[in-house]
Design a protein around this motif. Structure first.
Motif, PDB file in Angstrom:
ATOM      1  N   TYR A  21       1.101  -1.606  -5.212  1.00 22.86           N
ATOM      2  CA  TYR A  21       2.128  -2.247  -6.032  1.00 22.86           C
ATOM      3  C   TYR A  21       2.030  -3.756  -5.835  1.00 22.86           C
ATOM      4  N   HIS A  22       1.994  -4.469  -6.932  1.00 23.32           N
ATOM      5  CA  HIS A  22       2.005  -5.928  -6.931  1.00 23.32           C
ATOM      6  C   HIS A  22       3.372  -6.317  -7.493  1.00 23.32           C
ATOM      7  N   ASP A  23       4.222  -6.838  -6.633  1.00 23.37           N
ATOM      8  CA  ASP A  23       5.627  -7.043  -6.991  1.00 23.37           C
ATOM      9  C   ASP A  23       6.023  -8.511  -7.042  1.00 23.37           C
ATOM     10  N   ASP A  24       6.948  -8.803  -7.946  1.00 17.49           N
ATOM     11  CA  ASP A  24       7.711 -10.048  -7.935  1.00 17.49           C
ATOM     12  C   ASP A  24       9.168  -9.647  -7.769  1.00 17.49           C
ATOM     13  N   TYR A  25       9.840 -10.271  -6.817  1.00 21.59           N
ATOM     14  CA  TYR A  25      11.241  -9.966  -6.528  1.00 21.59           C
ATOM     15  C   TYR A  25      12.083 -11.177  -6.875  1.00 21.59           C
ATOM     16  N   ARG A  26      13.306 -10.914  -7.306  1.00 26.48           N
ATOM     17  CA  ARG A  26      14.227 -12.007  -7.613  1.00 26.48           C
ATOM     18  C   ARG A  26      15.614 -11.637  -7.136  1.00 26.48           C
ATOM     19  N   ARG A  27      16.248 -12.591  -6.482  1.00 26.96           N
ATOM     20  CA  ARG A  27      17.637 -12.389  -6.088  1.00 26.96           C
ATOM     21  C   ARG A  27      18.484 -12.554  -7.340  1.00 26.96           C
ATOM     22  N   ASP A  28      19.222 -11.521  -7.655  1.00 31.08           N
ATOM     23  CA  ASP A  28      20.089 -11.512  -8.833  1.00 31.08           C
ATOM     24  C   ASP A  28      21.458 -11.989  -8.388  1.00 31.08           C
ATOM     25  N   ARG A  29      21.806 -13.183  -8.754  1.00 34.99           N
ATOM     26  CA  ARG A  29      23.071 -13.770  -8.296  1.00 34.99           C
ATOM     27  C   ARG A  29      24.222 -13.435  -9.246  1.00 34.99           C
ATOM     28  N   GLY A  30      24.183 -12.253  -9.788  1.00 35.50           N
ATOM     29  CA  GLY A  30      25.229 -11.802 -10.708  1.00 35.50           C
ATOM     30  C   GLY A  30      26.475 -11.361  -9.976  1.00 35.50           C
ATOM     31  N   HIS A  31      27.102 -10.355 -10.503  1.00 35.46           N
ATOM     32  CA  HIS A  31      28.390  -9.885 -10.013  1.00 35.46           C
ATOM     33  C   HIS A  31      28.358  -9.333  -8.595  1.00 35.46           C
ATOM     34  N   ALA A  70       0.869  -1.171   0.000  1.00 36.44           N
ATOM     35  CA  ALA A  70       0.000   0.000   0.000  1.00 36.44           C
ATOM     36  C   ALA A  70       0.909   1.226   0.000  1.00 36.44           C
ATOM     37  N   SER A  71       0.597   2.204  -0.844  1.00 35.88           N
ATOM     38  CA  SER A  71       1.481   3.343  -1.023  1.00 35.88           C
ATOM     39  C   SER A  71       0.678   4.595  -1.368  1.00 35.88           C
ATOM     40  N   HIS A  72       1.298   5.726  -1.146  1.00 33.62           N
ATOM     41  CA  HIS A  72       0.751   7.014  -1.583  1.00 33.62           C
ATOM     42  C   HIS A  72       1.842   7.787  -2.315  1.00 33.62           C
ATOM     43  N   ALA A  73       1.406   8.670  -3.166  1.00 37.10           N
ATOM     44  CA  ALA A  73       2.343   9.573  -3.835  1.00 37.10           C
ATOM     45  C   ALA A  73       1.718  10.955  -3.934  1.00 37.10           C
ATOM     46  N   GLU A  74       2.522  11.952  -3.621  1.00 36.55           N
ATOM     47  CA  GLU A  74       2.152  13.334  -3.887  1.00 36.55           C
ATOM     48  C   GLU A  74       2.854  13.694  -5.188  1.00 36.55           C
ATOM     49  N   VAL A  75       2.095  14.170  -6.137  1.00 35.44           N
ATOM     50  CA  VAL A  75       2.605  14.396  -7.484  1.00 35.44           C
ATOM     51  C   VAL A  75       2.227  15.800  -7.926  1.00 35.44           C
ATOM     52  N   THR A  76       3.128  16.460  -8.634  1.00 35.19           N
ATOM     53  CA  THR A  76       2.837  17.768  -9.214  1.00 35.19           C
ATOM     54  C   THR A  76       2.853  17.637 -10.733  1.00 35.19           C
ATOM     55  N   ARG A  77       1.751  18.041 -11.347  1.00 37.89           N
ATOM     56  CA  ARG A  77       1.651  18.002 -12.807  1.00 37.89           C
ATOM     57  C   ARG A  77       0.975  19.280 -13.261  1.00 37.89           C
ATOM     58  N   ASN A  78       1.593  19.971 -14.198  1.00 39.12           N
ATOM     59  CA  ASN A  78       1.049  21.235 -14.715  1.00 39.12           C
ATOM     60  C   ASN A  78       0.768  22.228 -13.590  1.00 39.12           C
ATOM     61  N   GLY A  79       1.639  22.272 -12.600  1.00 38.23           N
ATOM     62  CA  GLY A  79       1.506  23.212 -11.495  1.00 38.23           C
ATOM     63  C   GLY A  79       0.454  22.845 -10.469  1.00 38.23           C
ATOM     64  N   LEU A 127       1.599  -1.616 -10.921  1.00 35.05           N
ATOM     65  CA  LEU A 127       0.908  -0.702 -10.018  1.00 35.05           C
ATOM     66  C   LEU A 127      -0.531  -0.490 -10.458  1.00 35.05           C
ATOM     67  N   SER A 128      -1.337  -0.226  -9.469  1.00 37.27           N
ATOM     68  CA  SER A 128      -2.734   0.148  -9.735  1.00 37.27           C
ATOM     69  C   SER A 128      -3.065   1.324  -8.818  1.00 37.27           C
ATOM     70  N   PHE A 129      -3.954   2.163  -9.299  1.00 33.28           N
ATOM     71  CA  PHE A 129      -4.366   3.333  -8.525  1.00 33.28           C
ATOM     72  C   PHE A 129      -5.731   3.056  -7.911  1.00 33.28           C
ATOM     73  N   LEU A 130      -5.832   3.294  -6.605  1.00 32.75           N
ATOM     74  CA  LEU A 130      -7.132   3.238  -5.948  1.00 32.75           C
ATOM     75  C   LEU A 130      -7.866   4.549  -6.177  1.00 32.75           C
ATOM     76  N   TYR A 131      -7.099   5.649  -6.151  1.00 35.75           N
ATOM     77  CA  TYR A 131      -7.614   6.961  -6.547  1.00 35.75           C
ATOM     78  C   TYR A 131      -6.456   7.859  -6.911  1.00 35.75           C
ATOM     79  N   TYR A 132      -6.746   8.875  -7.665  1.00 29.34           N
ATOM     80  CA  TYR A 132      -5.760   9.866  -8.113  1.00 29.34           C
ATOM     81  C   TYR A 132      -6.501  11.192  -8.140  1.00 29.34           C
ATOM     82  N   THR A 133      -6.341  12.018  -7.088  1.00 27.26           N
ATOM     83  CA  THR A 133      -7.136  13.244  -7.010  1.00 27.26           C
ATOM     84  C   THR A 133      -6.266  14.476  -7.021  1.00 27.26           C
TER      85      THR A 133
END
Length: 146
Positions: A118-128, A100-109, A140-146
């Motif tokens: 966020y629905h995530d899949d994580y993977r351990r990267d066993r690289g370098h 569960a997350s929130h974002a404050e966003v500025t668009r066009n002032g 991601l999905s938005f519950l609301y965007y006001t």
């Protein structure tokens, strides 16, 4: 409880902490517009998408291009996460989570507030780097965007 059981439990606690740090790093890199760090949060074949189909990028280069476009359209942002339900299966190098997350966003002032899941899949990267957790898929999905 055997020593190997204890070691597996400690390892999973360490993995949980690393995944929580990954999730936190995502918000900081987005808000700081740190495009180089953003790419490193995803596996090479990672996916960043929205469930409404507006965002859909596969691979680090495509994810970086997606965010460069978003950054060009947005002013300052502030992302913060709340609850994080994390699930491990039989593969110790994979996990999934919902956040569960929130974002404050500025668009066009204009400042807007978004409630995000966020629905995530994580993977351990066993690289370098010896086993760093990364996003294999972030939807991601938005519950609301006001």
């Amino acid at each position: 409880m055997t020593d190997s059981d204890l070691a597996a439990r400690v390892r999973q606690l360490e993995d949980r902490a690393a995944i929580h740090e990954l999730v936190g790093a995502y918000g900081y890199t987005i808000d700081n517009r740190d495009i180089d760090a953003l790419g490193e949060l995803f596996t090479v074949d990672g996916v960043m998408m929205s469930l409404d189909g507006v965002m859909n990028a596969q691979g680090r280069a495509a994810i970086i291009a997606l965010y460069k476009g978003r950054f060009a359209a947005l002013g300052p942002t502030f992302h913060f996460t709340h609850d994080h339900a994390l699930t491990f299966g039989s593969d110790p190098d994979r996990a999934s989570g919902i956040i569960a997350s929130h974002a404050e966003v500025t668009r066009n002032g204009e400042t807007m507030l978004a409630a995000i899941r966020y629905h995530d899949d994580y993977r351990r990267d066993r690289g370098h780097d010896g086993g760093r957790w990364r996003f294999a898929k972030r939807a991601l999905s938005f519950l609301y965007y006001t």
